[in-house]
Design a protein around this motif. Structure first.
Motif, mmCIF file in Angstrom:
data_model
loop_
_atom_site.group_PDB
_atom_site.id
_atom_site.type_symbol
_atom_site.label_atom_id
_atom_site.label_comp_id
_atom_site.label_asym_id
_atom_site.label_seq_id
_atom_site.Cartn_x
_atom_site.Cartn_y
_atom_site.Cartn_z
ATOM 1 N N THR A 22 49.241 31.784 35.339
ATOM 2 C CA THR A 22 47.956 31.437 35.275
ATOM 3 C C THR A 22 47.258 32.981 36.147
ATOM 4 O O THR A 22 48.024 33.795 36.573
ATOM 5 C CB THR A 22 47.402 30.581 36.418
ATOM 6 O OG1 THR A 22 48.003 30.583 37.571
ATOM 7 C CG2 THR A 22 48.080 29.158 35.705
ATOM 8 N N ARG A 23 45.825 32.933 35.995
ATOM 9 C CA ARG A 23 45.183 34.152 37.034
ATOM 10 C C ARG A 23 45.599 33.997 38.107
ATOM 11 O O ARG A 23 45.992 35.157 39.015
ATOM 12 C CB ARG A 23 43.761 34.013 36.965
ATOM 13 C CG ARG A 23 42.868 35.109 37.495
ATOM 14 C CD ARG A 23 41.602 34.632 37.671
ATOM 15 N NE ARG A 23 40.867 34.765 36.496
ATOM 16 C CZ ARG A 23 39.951 35.565 36.165
ATOM 17 N NH1 ARG A 23 39.894 36.773 36.902
ATOM 18 N NH2 ARG A 23 39.287 35.658 34.990
ATOM 19 N N SER A 24 45.598 32.906 39.041
ATOM 20 C CA SER A 24 45.986 33.016 40.498
ATOM 21 C C SER A 24 47.441 33.346 40.566
ATOM 22 O O SER A 24 47.459 34.293 41.789
ATOM 23 C CB SER A 24 45.658 31.702 41.266
ATOM 24 O OG SER A 24 46.695 30.571 40.518
ATOM 25 N N GLU A 25 48.394 33.093 39.754
ATOM 26 C CA GLU A 25 49.709 33.628 39.968
ATOM 27 C C GLU A 25 49.938 35.003 39.645
ATOM 28 O O GLU A 25 50.755 35.693 40.467
ATOM 29 C CB GLU A 25 50.544 32.738 39.048
ATOM 30 C CG GLU A 25 50.791 31.177 39.380
ATOM 31 C CD GLU A 25 51.464 30.435 38.046
ATOM 32 O OE1 GLU A 25 52.067 29.361 38.791
ATOM 33 O OE2 GLU A 25 51.415 30.872 36.810
ATOM 34 N N GLY A 62 43.492 34.860 27.781
ATOM 35 C CA GLY A 62 42.835 33.846 28.160
ATOM 36 C C GLY A 62 42.685 33.175 29.700
ATOM 37 O O GLY A 62 41.735 33.104 30.248
ATOM 38 N N ASN A 63 43.993 33.319 30.197
ATOM 39 C CA ASN A 63 44.271 32.807 31.480
ATOM 40 C C ASN A 63 43.452 34.082 32.674
ATOM 41 O O ASN A 63 42.989 33.691 33.620
ATOM 42 C CB ASN A 63 45.505 33.015 31.886
ATOM 43 C CG ASN A 63 46.374 31.613 31.035
ATOM 44 O OD1 ASN A 63 45.464 30.626 30.738
ATOM 45 N ND2 ASN A 63 47.478 31.557 31.464
ATOM 46 N N LEU A 64 43.468 35.188 32.071
ATOM 47 C CA LEU A 64 42.704 36.481 32.809
ATOM 48 C C LEU A 64 41.201 36.233 32.484
ATOM 49 O O LEU A 64 40.538 37.277 32.745
ATOM 50 C CB LEU A 64 43.351 37.544 32.560
ATOM 51 C CG LEU A 64 44.848 37.682 33.050
ATOM 52 C CD1 LEU A 64 45.558 39.006 32.637
ATOM 53 C CD2 LEU A 64 44.915 37.532 34.779
ATOM 54 N N GLY A 65 40.681 35.595 31.782
ATOM 55 C CA GLY A 65 39.181 35.316 31.398
ATOM 56 C C GLY A 65 38.855 36.430 30.374
ATOM 57 O O GLY A 65 37.745 36.793 30.299
ATOM 58 N N ILE A 66 40.005 36.947 29.346
ATOM 59 C CA ILE A 66 39.572 37.928 28.319
ATOM 60 C C ILE A 66 39.639 36.949 26.983
ATOM 61 O O ILE A 66 40.711 36.380 26.560
ATOM 62 C CB ILE A 66 40.496 39.025 28.425
ATOM 63 C CG1 ILE A 66 40.143 39.710 29.633
ATOM 64 C CG2 ILE A 66 40.193 39.989 27.255
ATOM 65 C CD1 ILE A 66 40.946 40.779 29.816
ATOM 66 N N ASN A 125 51.417 34.190 22.765
ATOM 67 C CA ASN A 125 51.647 34.430 24.107
ATOM 68 C C ASN A 125 50.659 35.045 24.888
ATOM 69 O O ASN A 125 50.005 35.152 25.800
ATOM 70 C CB ASN A 125 53.035 34.755 24.501
ATOM 71 C CG ASN A 125 54.174 33.792 24.209
ATOM 72 O OD1 ASN A 125 53.729 32.387 24.089
ATOM 73 N ND2 ASN A 125 55.183 33.858 24.025
ATOM 74 N N VAL A 126 50.437 36.314 24.006
ATOM 75 C CA VAL A 126 49.539 37.434 24.568
ATOM 76 C C VAL A 126 48.272 36.611 24.666
ATOM 77 O O VAL A 126 47.548 37.029 25.764
ATOM 78 C CB VAL A 126 49.504 38.545 23.604
ATOM 79 C CG1 VAL A 126 48.439 39.586 24.167
ATOM 80 C CG2 VAL A 126 50.962 39.406 23.535
ATOM 81 N N GLU A 164 43.734 25.681 20.639
ATOM 82 C CA GLU A 164 42.390 25.341 20.662
ATOM 83 C C GLU A 164 42.251 24.724 22.084
ATOM 84 O O GLU A 164 41.105 25.056 22.995
ATOM 85 C CB GLU A 164 41.686 24.587 19.549
ATOM 86 C CG GLU A 164 41.825 25.363 18.147
ATOM 87 C CD GLU A 164 41.218 24.526 17.007
ATOM 88 O OE1 GLU A 164 41.087 23.294 17.195
ATOM 89 O OE2 GLU A 164 41.049 24.761 15.950
ATOM 90 N N ALA A 165 43.026 23.708 22.366
ATOM 91 C CA ALA A 165 42.966 22.922 23.669
ATOM 92 C C ALA A 165 43.214 24.054 24.815
ATOM 93 O O ALA A 165 42.656 23.725 25.791
ATOM 94 C CB ALA A 165 44.091 22.095 23.601
ATOM 95 N N ALA A 166 43.741 25.098 24.539
ATOM 96 C CA ALA A 166 44.243 26.150 25.503
ATOM 97 C C ALA A 166 42.778 27.195 25.792
ATOM 98 O O ALA A 166 42.912 28.021 26.556
ATOM 99 C CB ALA A 166 45.452 26.918 25.270
ATOM 100 N N GLY A 167 42.034 26.903 24.740
ATOM 101 C CA GLY A 167 40.771 27.993 25.035
ATOM 102 C C GLY A 167 41.057 28.877 24.119
ATOM 103 O O GLY A 167 40.079 29.926 24.339
ATOM 104 N N ILE A 168 41.847 29.190 23.378
ATOM 105 C CA ILE A 168 41.944 30.317 22.334
ATOM 106 C C ILE A 168 41.380 30.121 21.104
ATOM 107 O O ILE A 168 41.710 29.102 20.351
ATOM 108 C CB ILE A 168 43.846 30.550 22.216
ATOM 109 C CG1 ILE A 168 44.478 30.687 23.378
ATOM 110 C CG2 ILE A 168 43.907 31.665 21.328
ATOM 111 C CD1 ILE A 168 45.883 30.525 23.378
#
Length: 301
Positions: free
Chosen positions: A289-292, A47-51, A41-42, A72-76
């Motif tokens: 998400t980042r926008s939220e 990743g949602n915040l671009g880190i 989760n962390v 992996e699909a989530a970009g992690i």
């Protein structure tokens, strides 16, 4: 680089059931399957915040393969250790009845596999961040947090610990960079009931005196408190919003704090980013998400 460890990751089967009734056949009105576990989760929120971060831990069987696929699909970025026997757990989370969960057990983890994890952690270097979060499977030594921190002692690795009672108390001598108890967990440690932000401050300071560098205390609808390493105390009421899903809100707070601190090296900014991320996830169907997060952050300023 940030590394997160999830000793017992899961596939979270999140369902809604209208008018749930015990003893009868119930049908779902919505379903979602996602990789779960506090460290994952962390990593997701980071990743949602671009880190970028790397998710470590143990996986087994067809559920473990799906955890790897979904992360992996989530970009992690992940580097899970494969367990040959058993399966990674499936956790059922019933959204219709807030907080109702049935969590699986997960596979047994051998000493050999624990040693493999330790070898991966040996690659960490100064300025890296390691997040140790959640419970320890029964098959693992109950002092694994301490063994990891002892192994990394003096290496300049910033370690974040999100655990409860003895797991948390036993690592304070190693001066973790951040701990994140909630008010109930903090109260349990000291045998008191803590319900207001003012009440948690002296007990947060006690945790700091025991060794924690920064103490971030989440308090659900009451807000949050940070007793920072620089001596400052920051408090904030909870942002206004409708609770949709409390799962992962605390993990999101850890991710938001780390993202804020890494960006500005400012504890006040990190604190508000933590609150924004935790609250945004609580107001969302899944992790924010980042926008939220940015939308909630604006309400704090």
């Amino acid at each position: 680089m940030i590394y997160t460890v999830t000793f017992n990751p899961s596939l979270d089967y999140i369902v809604s059931v209208e008018d749930f009734r015990l003893g009868l056949t119930n049908r779902t009105s919505s379903e979602l399957i996602l990789p779960g576990g506090k460290g994952i989760n962390v990593s997701t929120v980071l990743g949602n915040l671009g880190i970028e971060s790397t998710a470590l831990g143990f996986v087994a069987g067809f559920t473990g393969a799906e955890i790897c696929k979904e992360t992996e699909a989530a970009g992690i970025r992940s580097d899970f250790i494969q367990i040959e026997e058993g399966i990674s757990r499936i956790n059922l989370k019933l959204k219709s009845i807030d907080g109702t969960e049935i969590n699986g057990q997960g596979p047994d983890i051998s000493e050999e596999k624990v040693s493999m994890l330790m070898e991966k952690l040996d690659a960490l270097k100064a300025e890296d961040v390691l997040v140790l979060a959640g419970s320890i499977p029964a098959s693992m030594p109950d002092d694994i947090y301490q063994k990891i921190m002892e192994r990394l002692k003096g290496r300049g690795v910033r370690i974040v610990v999100d655990a409860t009672k003895d797991l948390l108390l036993n690592v304070l001598d190693y001066q973790p960079f951040l701990i994140k108890p909630n008010n109930h967990e903090l109260g349990e440690i000291f045998g008191v009931n803590l319900s207001t932000r003012d009440e948690v401050i002296p007990y947060g300071r006690k945790m700091q005196e025991k060794g924690a560098r920064n103490v971030l205390i989440s308090m659900a609808g009451e807000g949050a408190v940070l007793i920072a390493e620089d001596g400052q105390v920051y408090t904030s009421p909870a942002p206004k919003g409708t609770l949709v899903n409390g799962v992962g809100a605390g993990d999101s707070m850890v991710a938001g704090f780390l993202a804020g601190w890494l960006k500005q090296r400012d504890y006040e900014y990190a604190f508000h980013m933590g609150i924004a991320a935790g609250s945004a996830s609580a107001f969302s169907e899944y992790l924010a998400t980042r926008s939220e997060i940015e939308a909630v952050y604006k309400t704090l300023m």
